[in-house]
Scaffold this active site. Structure first.
Site, short mmCIF file in Angstrom:
data_model
loop_
_atom_site.label_atom_id
_atom_site.label_comp_id
_atom_site.label_asym_id
_atom_site.label_seq_id
_atom_site.Cartn_x
_atom_site.Cartn_y
_atom_site.Cartn_z
N GLU A 7 0.79 -1.23 0.00
CA GLU A 7 0.00 0.00 0.00
C GLU A 7 0.83 1.28 0.00
OE1 GLU A 7 -2.87 -2.78 2.21
OE2 GLU A 7 -0.73 -2.52 2.03
N ASP A 82 -2.16 -5.33 2.97
CA ASP A 82 -2.39 -5.61 4.39
C ASP A 82 -3.20 -6.89 4.59
OD1 ASP A 82 -0.98 -3.40 5.19
OD2 ASP A 82 -2.74 -2.11 5.43
N ASP A 84 -5.92 -7.96 5.90
CA ASP A 84 -7.29 -7.81 6.39
C ASP A 84 -8.23 -7.68 5.20
OD1 ASP A 84 -6.77 -5.29 5.43
OD2 ASP A 84 -6.98 -4.25 7.35
N GLU A 86 -9.73 -5.07 3.85
CA GLU A 86 -9.39 -3.99 2.92
C GLU A 86 -8.16 -4.36 2.10
OE1 GLU A 86 -11.05 -1.01 2.16
OE2 GLU A 86 -12.55 -2.19 3.21
N TYR A 295 0.58 -5.59 12.85
CA TYR A 295 -0.51 -4.92 12.14
C TYR A 295 -1.53 -4.33 13.10
CZ TYR A 295 -3.82 -3.97 8.41
OH TYR A 295 -4.66 -3.34 7.53
N ARG A 297 -4.69 -3.16 12.59
CA ARG A 297 -6.14 -3.36 12.43
C ARG A 297 -6.45 -4.81 12.74
NH1 ARG A 297 -5.08 0.26 8.12
NH2 ARG A 297 -6.07 2.28 8.48
N HIS A 342 -5.92 -12.12 13.29
CA HIS A 342 -4.54 -11.65 13.45
C HIS A 342 -4.19 -11.53 14.92
CE1 HIS A 342 -4.95 -10.86 9.24
NE2 HIS A 342 -5.89 -9.96 9.45
#
Length: 843
Positions: A7, A82, A84, A86, A295, A297, A342
């Protein structure tokens, strides 16, 4: 060559170092495309077909081109966004974009890692997988759901509730929570109660004891409900001789809290550091990209086995063996809808006690201590309760004390709490007392109290409540809360949410006409269904079909109502708020102007206008009394008064708030000269601290890493900005002037330079809105010298001051341009010049 997509540029730079020369790592800068912000981007009648478009800004277009060019030369594409929902969605978008451009390499892999360390990245590269289609389906369902909710409901608001800006599936429910709390506070009737406290001393140690039994009756909180009964109880204590009857000592154990999740990190950073949820996530993002933390989130509370071993080594090295439990601690989340995909948020290296600088360093310290404390021994406490009785046996005092026998994890960290009751017993040390002892009486107090209404939500308590209800996702809470503030549905005062009148009106409208869609169980249930999609147990289109089947007819039903009908319903629904009881007992709806001038029949009611709701007299036009919806019982006016706000703690100079030709401002004398600063409209919690910050601008962020020249943040004629070496970048809010760090500042300046192409050039549109139905010209929202405006290429229309340019919708643009075109004077026909007489040609 192998192309890796992540990202952010910082992440790309770090990972490219780890992977070596055969890899090229490029950043997508987050999402590369989205649904166009216009009606028809999701088409329910075509099996929920969705249109996607690449973000229009130059940086994104250039980066997409760079990714496509690199992909054409690559043998393998590695999607390493990432770990997740998103991140999976971004990877899918990149893959689809490259497939559409016929630039997709033959081999495509997906890899994820929970931390940006060399070990984590290289291990991930050895274990690639395919894209997770159920997770992508859940993303598509969520995106379509939010789009259909917003783009179907918002037009209903604009036409039936003037002044409303937008509604959102999670946003509207969060707003309802704040408005409901406001109503609870307004409906609260305080009860008077008294406490009687004896000031005692024994063996040189002073302590307090509370009266718990009076005249043989056990006292509850509200038993002593007036001064008379309190004074009688006080007199009884003053006259009595109280002897220790029994002493009870109980051991207590406190266990540490688990490591942080996204939600608990936001809550604790708000309590202990005063950070907003969005600022917390920005700092955490920087720490993650720097490889300092895992991470950020996540809703998991567990740590990897190797991390637990590392923590235990740190505890063993730094503390006595008693601080290290015999066995590691394992945690399970209590949050509703938690996925626990996670790890919890933790340092990547427990040997590093510090990382980052400024606010990032503060947040890292919080994360580090919480993670270490989570594996430490329990704290051992001892609570002592002493009961004392007078000779009659009718009156009794109680003293409580608590001591820490072994601190355990308290040595590193203690969790913060929201809204701790002021009636909690004081925890302190009691003297050594034995049965039969009589403590010396130093005095007796009778204190008056009043029961308190429920506290307004802070960011921490609102996030906690949303998570408890299972509404939304922790990763979206920061943006949800920011949207409520940007739309001016709420304001912040002393870190608490207050519902604005526009927010209350919108909530009342949704509660009355769309009750299902702002119900807590409906919104939480929708999250459960989206989870079943991500698990592959439900088809995402069937979920959308079920939602659309009921939602679309409901919006059509409300759209058929006349605006006056809607206003009448809201007038009745909000009656208690709009027309509170009058002190003189008269009808609260009586018009004060008609009453003063002797007119009969003057009654007040809610009315809808072009720019929002207001209260007016039914005798209009004979009576022109009006009042803003914001001011029940008042005629309006600015609630903030001019005058002395306080003094600067550093200089001792007085800070004054004043009103001037261009609005409110603050003023302070510095070295004999008066310094002034305008008060920005986006500061809902404006106070002395903010005034001193504004008067101290510009703020120097630091030296640019490439040029060595200073970057400063300030507020100018056109709003907040960054400045470096004669070049500027716009900031979105006043808060960003004080929160933007070096990394974000450098990125914003670079983006601004790319956008401008090195020169002033032609202004880029703030937003494009499609073709005007009459002129056919493309409608754009443009920045102008005298303020933002909308244009179709022929007619320019100024945007009202209470509407943000980025919030202008297609329908509003059409209305503004059409209204402006109707007002424009007709163009005069140019008269033809008389034909010149021909003259004979000369020889």
């Amino acid at each position: 060559m192998q192309l890796v997509i992540v990202e952010s540029p910082a992440k790309a730079k770090t990972i490219e170092k780890y992977l070596g020369g055969d890899y090229k790592v490029l950043a997508s800068y987050g999402h590369v495309r989205d649904l166009p912000p216009k009606d028809g981007s999701v088409r329910p009648d075509e099996d929920f077909a969705m249109d996607w478009e690449v973000y229009a800004d130059k940086r994104n277009r250039d980066q997409v081109k760079a990714i496509a060019d690199a992909a054409k030369k690559s043998d393998r594409l590695v999607l390493a966004t990432d770990p997740d929902r998103e991140g999976e969605a971004i990877s899918w978008h990149v893959q689809e974009l490259l497939r559409n451009r016929k630039a997709l390499p033959a081999k495509v892999d997906r890899v994820t890692f929970n931390a940006i360390t060399k070990q984590a990245v290289t291990d991930a590269m050895k274990s690639p997988r395919e894209l997770d289609q159920p997770l992508i389906d859940a993303y598509l369902a969520r995106r379509a759901l939010d789009y259909l909710y917003g783009f179907t409901l918002s037009p209903v608001l604009w036409r039936r509730l003037p002044g409303a800006k937008s509604a959102g599936r999670v946003q509207s429910v969060a707003l309802r929570l704040i408005c409901e709390r406001e109503r609870e506070i307004e409906a609260f009737k305080p009860d008077e109660y008294w406490s009687v406290i004896a000031k005692l001393q024994h063996d040189g140690t002073a302590f307090d004891a509370r009266l718990t039994r009076f005249n043989g009756e056990k006292l509850d909180k509200l038993t002593l409900g007036n001064e008379g009964s309190a004074m009688a109880a006080k007199e009884a204590v003053e006259k009595g001789r109280f002897t220790v009857e029994d002493i009870e000592t109980k051991p207590l154990k406190r266990n540490p809290a688990p490591p942080f999740t996204t939600s608990t990190l936001q809550q604790e950073a708000a309590r202990k550091l005063g950070f907003s949820a969005s600022h917390t996530m920005r700092c955490a993002q920087s720490l993650y990209e720097a490889g300092a933390i895992t991470y950020m989130r996540t809703d998991g509370v567990q740590m990897d086995g190797s991390a637990i071993a590392a923590v235990r080594d740190v505890i063993g090295d730094k503390y006595d063996r008693a601080y290290l439990p015999e066995k590691p601690r394992f945690y399970a989340t209590k949050a509703k809808n938690a996925q626990e995909a996670h790890e919890a948020i933790r340092p990547t290296d427990f040997r590093k006690e510090r990382a980052g600088s400024g606010d990032e360093a503060k947040l890292y310290d919080l994360i580090y201590k919480r993670a270490v404390a989570s594996q430490m021994a329990s704290a051992q406490l001892e609570r002592t309760t002493v009961n004392m009785r007078d000779a009659t046996g009718q009156h009794e005092l109680r003293a409580t004390g608590q001591v820490v026998k072994f601190p355990g994890f308290f040595a590193v960290y203690q969790e913060g709490f929201d809204d701790k009751s002021s009636d909690d017993d004081e925890d302190g040390l009691l003297p050594v007392l034995r049965k039969g002892d009589v403590a010396a009486k130093q005095g007796v107090e009778a204190n008056q109290h009043f029961t308190q209404p429920p506290p307004r939500f802070s960011e921490a308590s609102l996030v906690k409540r949303l998570e408890e209800l299972g509404i939304g996702r922790p990763s979206t809470y920061a943006s949800t809360i920011q949207t409520l503030r940007d739309r001016a549905y709420v304001r912040m005062e002393k870190n608490r949410f207050f519902a604005e009148e526009s927010g209350r009106l919108l909530t009342a409208f949704l509660e009355r006409f769309f009750p299902t869609y702002v119900a807590y169980d409906f919104t939480a249930g929708m999250e459960d269904e989206l989870d079943t999609v991500s698990d592959g147990r439900e088809d995402w289109k069937k979920l959308l079909e079920a939602f659309w089947k009921d939602f679309k007819p409901k919006t059509e039903e409300v759209m058929e109502k006349k605006p006056s009908e809607v206003t009448e319903v809201l007038d009745e629904y909000l009656s208690d708020f709009l027309f509170p009881p009058r002190e003189d007992g008269k009808d609260p709806r009586f018009c004060p102007m008609c009453e003063q001038e002797g007119r009969e029949g003057g009654r007040l009611a809610l009315r809808g206008g072009r720019y929002g709701a207001f209260v007016a007299c039914q005798n209009y036009p004979e009576c022109k009394y009006t009042r803003r919806f914001a001011q029940p019982g008042e005629d309006g006016g600015d609630p903030a008064e001019d005058g002395l706000m306080g003094t600067d703690p550093e200089t001792g100079s007085e800070v004054h708030r004043k009103s001037g030709r261009f609005g409110p401002y603050v003023e302070m004398e510095v070295d004999g000269e008066k310094k002034r600063a305008s008060i920005p409209k986006d500061l809902d919690d404006f106070d002395l601290e903010w005034a001193i910050k504004l008067l101290g601008l510009p703020r120097i962020i630091g030296a640019h890493p490439e040029t060595g020249k200073e970057i400063e943040a300030a507020i100018g004629r056109y709003g907040p900005y960054l400045r470096h070496d004669g070049k500027y970048a716009k900031l979105q809010s006043t808060r960003e002037v004080f929160e933007t760090g070096m990394n974000a500042a450098v990125a914003a300046l670079a983006e601004a330079a790319n956008r401008k192409g090195g020169g002033r050039g032609k202004a880029e549109p703030i937003k494009t809105l499609g073709a005007h139905p009459v002129s056919g010209g493309e409608m754009k929202v443009m920045p102008g010298r005298y303020g933002p405006y909308v244009t179709d290429g022929t007619t320019n229309a100024t945007i009202p001051k209470d509407v943000k340019p980025e919030d202008v919708t297609q329908e509003q643009a059409i209305e503004l341009i059409t209204a402006r075109a109707a007002k424009a004077p007709a163009k005069k026909k140019r008269k033809k010049a008389p034909a010149k007489k021909k003259t004979a040609a000369k020889d």
